[in-house]
Design a protein around this motif. Structure first.
Motif, PDB file in Angstrom:
ATOM      1  N   LEU A  38     -15.908 -12.724 -18.128  1.00 48.83           N
ATOM      2  CA  LEU A  38     -16.111 -11.334 -18.523  1.00 48.83           C
ATOM      3  C   LEU A  38     -17.014 -10.686 -17.476  1.00 48.83           C
ATOM      4  CD1 LEU A  38     -15.486  -9.299 -20.821  1.00 48.83           C
ATOM      5  CD2 LEU A  38     -17.694  -9.945 -21.815  1.00 48.83           C
ATOM      6  N   ASN A  67     -13.540 -13.966 -21.001  1.00 47.77           N
ATOM      7  CA  ASN A  67     -12.874 -12.823 -21.621  1.00 47.77           C
ATOM      8  C   ASN A  67     -12.492 -13.095 -23.069  1.00 47.77           C
ATOM      9  OD1 ASN A  67     -12.703 -10.897 -19.382  1.00 47.77           O
ATOM     10  ND2 ASN A  67     -11.383 -12.416 -18.413  1.00 47.77           N
ATOM     11  N   LYS A  76     -16.240  -3.911 -24.156  1.00 45.67           N
ATOM     12  CA  LYS A  76     -16.974  -4.366 -22.981  1.00 45.67           C
ATOM     13  C   LYS A  76     -18.076  -3.365 -22.621  1.00 45.67           C
ATOM     14  CE  LYS A  76     -14.627  -6.016 -19.442  1.00 45.67           C
ATOM     15  NZ  LYS A  76     -13.867  -6.110 -18.149  1.00 45.67           N
TER      16      LYS A  76
END
Length: 218
Positions: A38, A67, A76
């Motif tokens: 991520l 992720n 996010k």
């Protein structure tokens, strides 16, 4: 410190969210590492999300957030805002003149302070070391414009930012050093000769502008 809870591969909001922090690395050199991580691209770099699992005087333990760990109930962008505040709260911020750090280093190595003063009095550039209180993965503060703005306002100058390593950045007032190319060559030389490849951040240098409150790379 809250416990880390990675349930069914997802980042659980209730237990882990308070431990999510940001680190930063070179995007081009870490393509394989970043494939499932991520992350958010920033300039020629990448912000990487990690979760703190332990921290003491010896260092910090983290796990990479992939992720598929991101809970569907949080975006996010929201996690980025939380991670920014967590990074400040958990790791703190340290900004110190490089002369002060050099003096402490020499004295710690047994050099009399009077001699150490002589060694550092000819330090040419008014550099400031920006990192966190652990001195580990502190270069992410390049993303924290409020930190850069406070220092720039104090020095009444825009800032050249030199990526010393993934652990720290160096700030130099633009009004003290007008030309960037010498600084860029210095960064490349230090990376080649003194910084291990896995800890190199970038060969570029960056400019923080007070007028626009932005960071750009040269």
């Amino acid at each position: 410190m809250e416990k880390t809870n990675l349930k069914n591969g997802l980042l659980e909001r209730t237990n882990s969210i308070g431990n999510v922090i940001l680190t930063i690395m070179n995007r081009e050199r870490n393509k394989k590492y970043l494939k499932d991580a991520l992350h958010i691209n920033y300039l020629d770099l990448t912000l990487v999300f990690k979760c703190v699992i332990n921290m003491n005087e010896e260092g910090i333990g983290t796990i990479l957030i992939s992720n598929d760990m991101l809970n569907k109930d949080i975006s996010k962008e929201d996690l980025l805002s939380i991670a920014i505040e967590n990074t400040k709260k958990i790791l703190g911020i340290s900004i110190r003149p490089i002369r002060e750090i050099l003096l402490e280093t020499f004295v710690r190595q047994g050099m009399p302070i009077e001699i150490a003063d002589i060694f550092i009095e000819d330090t040419e550039l008014p550099m400031y070391v920006i990192t966190n209180n652990l001195g580990i993965n502190g270069a992410v503060l390049l993303y924290f414009k409020d930190v850069l703005k406070d220092l720039a306002d104090e020095l009444d100058s825009d800032l050249w930012i030199l990526p010393s390593s993934i652990h720290e950045i160096l700030a130099v007032p633009v009004n003290e050093v007008g030309q960037a190319m010498d600084l860029k060559e210095m960064v490349k030389s230090v990376n080649t000769e003194q910084v291990s490849e896995n800890e190199q951040l970038s060969d570029n240098i960056y400019l923080y502008s007070r007028d626009t409150n932005t960071v750009s790379f040269i």
